[in-house]
Design a protein around this motif. Structure first.
Motif, mmCIF file in Angstrom:
data_model
loop_
_atom_site.group_PDB
_atom_site.id
_atom_site.type_symbol
_atom_site.label_atom_id
_atom_site.label_comp_id
_atom_site.label_asym_id
_atom_site.label_seq_id
_atom_site.Cartn_x
_atom_site.Cartn_y
_atom_site.Cartn_z
ATOM 1 N N ARG A 370 25.545 24.098 51.950
ATOM 2 C CA ARG A 370 24.949 23.648 51.123
ATOM 3 C C ARG A 370 23.989 23.941 50.039
ATOM 4 O O ARG A 370 22.980 23.568 50.179
ATOM 5 C CB ARG A 370 24.419 22.054 51.553
ATOM 6 N N VAL A 371 24.335 25.353 49.539
ATOM 7 C CA VAL A 371 23.433 26.050 48.777
ATOM 8 C C VAL A 371 24.319 26.900 48.044
ATOM 9 O O VAL A 371 25.360 27.473 48.444
ATOM 10 C CB VAL A 371 22.156 26.954 49.452
ATOM 11 N N ALA A 372 24.057 26.891 46.607
ATOM 12 C CA ALA A 372 24.798 27.736 45.789
ATOM 13 C C ALA A 372 24.042 28.616 44.684
ATOM 14 O O ALA A 372 22.972 28.343 44.606
ATOM 15 C CB ALA A 372 25.874 26.968 44.595
ATOM 16 N N PHE A 373 24.816 29.831 44.561
ATOM 17 C CA PHE A 373 24.091 30.850 43.591
ATOM 18 C C PHE A 373 25.522 31.424 42.816
ATOM 19 O O PHE A 373 26.660 31.170 43.068
ATOM 20 C CB PHE A 373 23.487 31.897 44.427
ATOM 21 N N VAL A 374 25.106 32.229 41.788
ATOM 22 C CA VAL A 374 25.984 33.006 40.893
ATOM 23 C C VAL A 374 26.287 34.355 41.650
ATOM 24 O O VAL A 374 25.293 35.142 41.288
ATOM 25 C CB VAL A 374 26.102 32.950 39.517
ATOM 26 N N PRO A 375 27.405 34.623 42.083
ATOM 27 C CA PRO A 375 27.592 36.124 42.638
ATOM 28 C C PRO A 375 27.374 37.276 41.318
ATOM 29 O O PRO A 375 27.649 36.931 40.126
ATOM 30 C CB PRO A 375 28.946 36.187 43.213
ATOM 31 N N GLY A 376 26.768 38.405 41.708
ATOM 32 C CA GLY A 376 26.393 39.444 40.611
ATOM 33 C C GLY A 376 27.684 39.898 39.835
ATOM 34 O O GLY A 376 27.476 40.389 38.738
ATOM 35 N N THR A 377 28.863 39.729 40.579
ATOM 36 C CA THR A 377 29.938 40.216 39.959
ATOM 37 C C THR A 377 30.313 39.920 38.741
ATOM 38 O O THR A 377 31.094 40.590 37.873
ATOM 39 C CB THR A 377 31.264 40.193 40.991
ATOM 40 N N GLY A 378 29.929 38.607 38.351
ATOM 41 C CA GLY A 378 30.125 37.708 37.204
ATOM 42 C C GLY A 378 29.443 38.324 35.894
ATOM 43 O O GLY A 378 29.875 38.262 34.802
ATOM 44 N N PHE A 379 28.505 39.235 36.373
ATOM 45 C CA PHE A 379 27.597 39.578 35.176
ATOM 46 C C PHE A 379 27.816 41.146 34.794
ATOM 47 O O PHE A 379 27.057 41.714 33.842
ATOM 48 C CB PHE A 379 26.078 39.549 35.456
ATOM 49 N N PHE A 380 28.934 41.800 35.380
ATOM 50 C CA PHE A 380 29.306 42.977 34.933
ATOM 51 C C PHE A 380 30.814 43.108 34.440
ATOM 52 O O PHE A 380 31.804 42.314 35.027
ATOM 53 C CB PHE A 380 29.245 44.064 35.960
ATOM 54 N N SER A 381 31.322 43.847 33.247
ATOM 55 C CA SER A 381 32.739 43.530 32.903
ATOM 56 C C SER A 381 33.710 44.331 33.582
ATOM 57 O O SER A 381 34.930 44.023 33.769
ATOM 58 C CB SER A 381 32.777 44.164 31.504
ATOM 59 N N ASP A 382 33.004 45.348 34.763
ATOM 60 C CA ASP A 382 34.273 46.182 35.670
ATOM 61 C C ASP A 382 34.136 45.226 36.771
ATOM 62 O O ASP A 382 34.710 45.846 37.766
ATOM 63 C CB ASP A 382 33.742 47.499 35.569
ATOM 64 N N GLY A 383 33.419 44.252 37.045
ATOM 65 C CA GLY A 383 33.471 43.482 38.567
ATOM 66 C C GLY A 383 32.525 44.122 39.580
ATOM 67 O O GLY A 383 32.728 43.940 40.588
ATOM 68 N N SER A 384 31.553 45.113 39.034
ATOM 69 C CA SER A 384 30.421 45.620 39.984
ATOM 70 C C SER A 384 29.459 44.935 40.226
ATOM 71 O O SER A 384 29.685 43.440 39.696
ATOM 72 C CB SER A 384 30.075 46.924 39.712
ATOM 73 N N GLY A 385 28.683 45.000 40.822
ATOM 74 C CA GLY A 385 27.424 43.936 41.092
ATOM 75 C C GLY A 385 27.722 43.073 42.135
ATOM 76 O O GLY A 385 26.956 42.099 42.599
ATOM 77 N N ALA A 386 28.379 43.602 43.294
ATOM 78 C CA ALA A 386 28.678 42.644 44.534
ATOM 79 C C ALA A 386 27.309 42.467 45.303
ATOM 80 O O ALA A 386 27.430 41.639 46.028
ATOM 81 C CB ALA A 386 29.748 43.323 45.480
ATOM 82 N N ARG A 387 26.453 43.504 45.188
ATOM 83 C CA ARG A 387 25.174 43.150 46.197
ATOM 84 C C ARG A 387 24.231 42.464 45.462
ATOM 85 O O ARG A 387 23.154 42.332 46.098
ATOM 86 C CB ARG A 387 24.555 44.597 46.456
ATOM 87 N N HIS A 388 24.430 41.615 44.387
ATOM 88 C CA HIS A 388 23.301 41.061 43.591
ATOM 89 C C HIS A 388 23.998 39.502 43.199
ATOM 90 O O HIS A 388 25.034 39.438 43.616
ATOM 91 C CB HIS A 388 23.404 41.623 42.110
ATOM 92 N N MET A 389 22.815 38.748 43.362
ATOM 93 C CA MET A 389 23.198 37.381 42.899
ATOM 94 C C MET A 389 21.990 36.873 42.093
ATOM 95 O O MET A 389 20.946 37.401 42.179
ATOM 96 C CB MET A 389 23.112 36.388 44.213
ATOM 97 N N ARG A 390 22.575 35.765 41.053
ATOM 98 C CA ARG A 390 21.593 35.231 40.196
ATOM 99 C C ARG A 390 21.238 33.930 40.767
ATOM 100 O O ARG A 390 22.010 33.015 41.263
ATOM 101 C CB ARG A 390 22.390 34.952 38.915
#
Ligand SMILES: Cc1ncc(COP(=O)(O)O)c(C=O)c1O
Length: 441
Positions: A370-390
């Motif tokens: 019951r908690v949500a965030f946006v995964p970091g991959t959405g914020f890179f055009s190449d789909g990197s950023g998996a270790r991040h979250m907004r």
């Protein structure tokens, strides 16, 4: 066949998911697919889930009665104008008022250089439309705003990310990237940047770097698109000076009333050098003929009759309290290996997970808790950023924010234990831009 399908519905209402026109779409539409995380966010919008995902302004803090009166008065007194078509460039009086707003960030401009758009998102679309052919290069911070990446993808731009740290974009990386691309014969159409209270980074470009970025781009002849919807929502002191204030010819500035008033009006704008402004007006007319006269006049009336600076102060105080709630809860509850940015304004914190954790893989478990965030991959055009979250703090009340962080910290601790037990990284290969939809932008 029709009979077999027909259980009391006409074929038009059966909602078949088979697309008979799949081979007819333009090439640019093939990349337009809803990401798999959209389905999860449908669940995340249930009341029992604390959403640290959405970027929705807290419009409940507006004096809604007053807005209602203003709108009703507008129709009664100025109905024939408010309900009529308007000009492609936007209402002239509103354009002058927009110049008053921009003056708070050091910008001196006349209404003639402003084009009113359907939110700054449409300004982004129009700019991309007039500058980008398929394969053209756009520079953008990594990470960058998901809505801009979606637009760039729709016009088949090639996005090259420039690294940031907690003081914003790195000027040396910018200079090196420009040099490398020019040497490789790949002309750059523009730099898209969110210098102040970045979405999703939560960081602000410092003063010294502002000048460096302007100098680097000016020397290389690279146009800057300065996207600044959060500039007036700083928690300390006066608003930052906009990049556009120091280079009227080399910067297109995008602004919006979505965060300082309400996104429902859909009123944003572009301030551009004359030649670009002319093209924007033509592109605007071909897209929508003219923006809604009704919402433009409503915003104009609001600015003329209401204490809008006071209202922005109310928003700033509300968001500051929520930012503090989020930062304090992260400090108190997160495992020490997790790090995050400390925004001085805006809506977002950018968190970095320990090595071997993948925010997109964690999301379903988080939603189950019951908690949500946006995964970091959405914020890179190449789909990197998996270790991040907004993580966004604009919408939930402070107590809910604390509860959300408590749940999220529990999920991350479990993930770390799994990683330690099985010793493998769950980081997956992500591709493409995840566009989670307007409420999450
Ligand atoms: C950085 C940035 N740019 C542009 C937009 C679009 O805003 P609007 O179209 O509502 O003005 C958003 C919305 O979240 C944003 O965060």
């Amino acid at each position: 066949m029709t009979e077999e399908l027909d259980h009391g519905q006409t074929p038009a209402t059966q909602g078949s998911r088979i697309d008979a026109y799949v081979d007819r779409y333009a090439a640019r539409a093939t990349g337009m697919v809803a990401s798999e995380i959209r389905a999860l966010f449908a669940v995340a919008s249930r009341p029992e889930v604390v959403s640290l995902a959405g970027g929705m302004p807290y419009v409940t803090a507006l004096p809604l009665d007053m807005v209602g009166e203003l709108v009703s008065d507008l129709v009664t007194r100025r109905g024939p104008v408010a309900l009529q078509y308007g000009s492609g460039q936007g209402d002239p009086h509103l354009r002058e008022q927009i110049c008053d707003v921009m003056r708070l960030e050091g910008i001196q401009a006349g209404g003639d250089d402003v084009v009113v758009t359907v939110g700054s998102q449409q300004a982004l679309d129009l700019i991309t439309r007039i500058f980008i052919d398929p394969g053209d290069v756009v520079l953008a911070e990594g990470p960058s705003y998901v809505g801009a990446l979606g637009t760039f993808a729709a016009y088949q731009a090639k996005v090259v990310h420039i690294a940031m740290d907690d003081q914003g974009i790195l000027p040396e990386s910018l200079a090196q990237t420009i040099y490398a691309l020019e040497t490789a014969g790949a002309p750059i159409k523009f730099l898209y940047t969110i210098p102040t209270f970045h979405n999703p980074g939560g960081v602000t470009l410092n003063l010294a770097r502002r000048q460096q970025v302007l100098d680097i781009c000016q020397r290389a002849g690279v146009l800057i698109i300065e996207d600044n919807p959060y500039g007036l929502l700083g928690f300390d002191g006066e608003p930052m000076r906009a990049l556009r204030a120091d280079n009227p010819d080399g910067v297109v500035y995008l602004g919006s009333f979505s965060k300082t008033l309400a996104p429902g009006f859909r009123v944003g704008w572009a301030l551009a050098p004359h030649a670009i402004r002319d093209k924007l007006v033509l592109a605007m007319e071909s897209a929508v003929l003219s923006h809604s006269s009704f919402t433009q006049l409503a915003v104009g009336q609001y600015l003329a009759t209401q204490p809008w600076r006071e209202q922005i102060k109310t928003f700033r105080e509300l968001y500051r309290e929520r930012r503090d709630a989020l930062l304090d809860a992260l400090e108190a509850l997160m495992p020490p290996e997790v790090t995050w940015t400390r925004p001085a304004g805006g809506f977002f914190v950018w968190a970095t997970l320990p090595e071997g954790l993948d925010s997109k893989a964690i999301l379903p478990r988080a939603v189950a808790e019951r908690v949500a965030f946006v995964p970091g991959t959405g914020f890179f055009s190449d789909g990197s950023g998996a270790r991040h979250m907004r993580l966004s703090y604009c919408y939930p009340e402070p107590d809910r924010i604390r509860e959300g962080v408590r749940r999220l910290a529990g999920v991350i601790e479990q993930e770390m234990q799994l990683r330690d037990t099985f010793g493998t990284s769950s980081v997956r290969d992500h591709q493409g831009v995840d566009t989670p939809g307007p409420d999450l932008a």
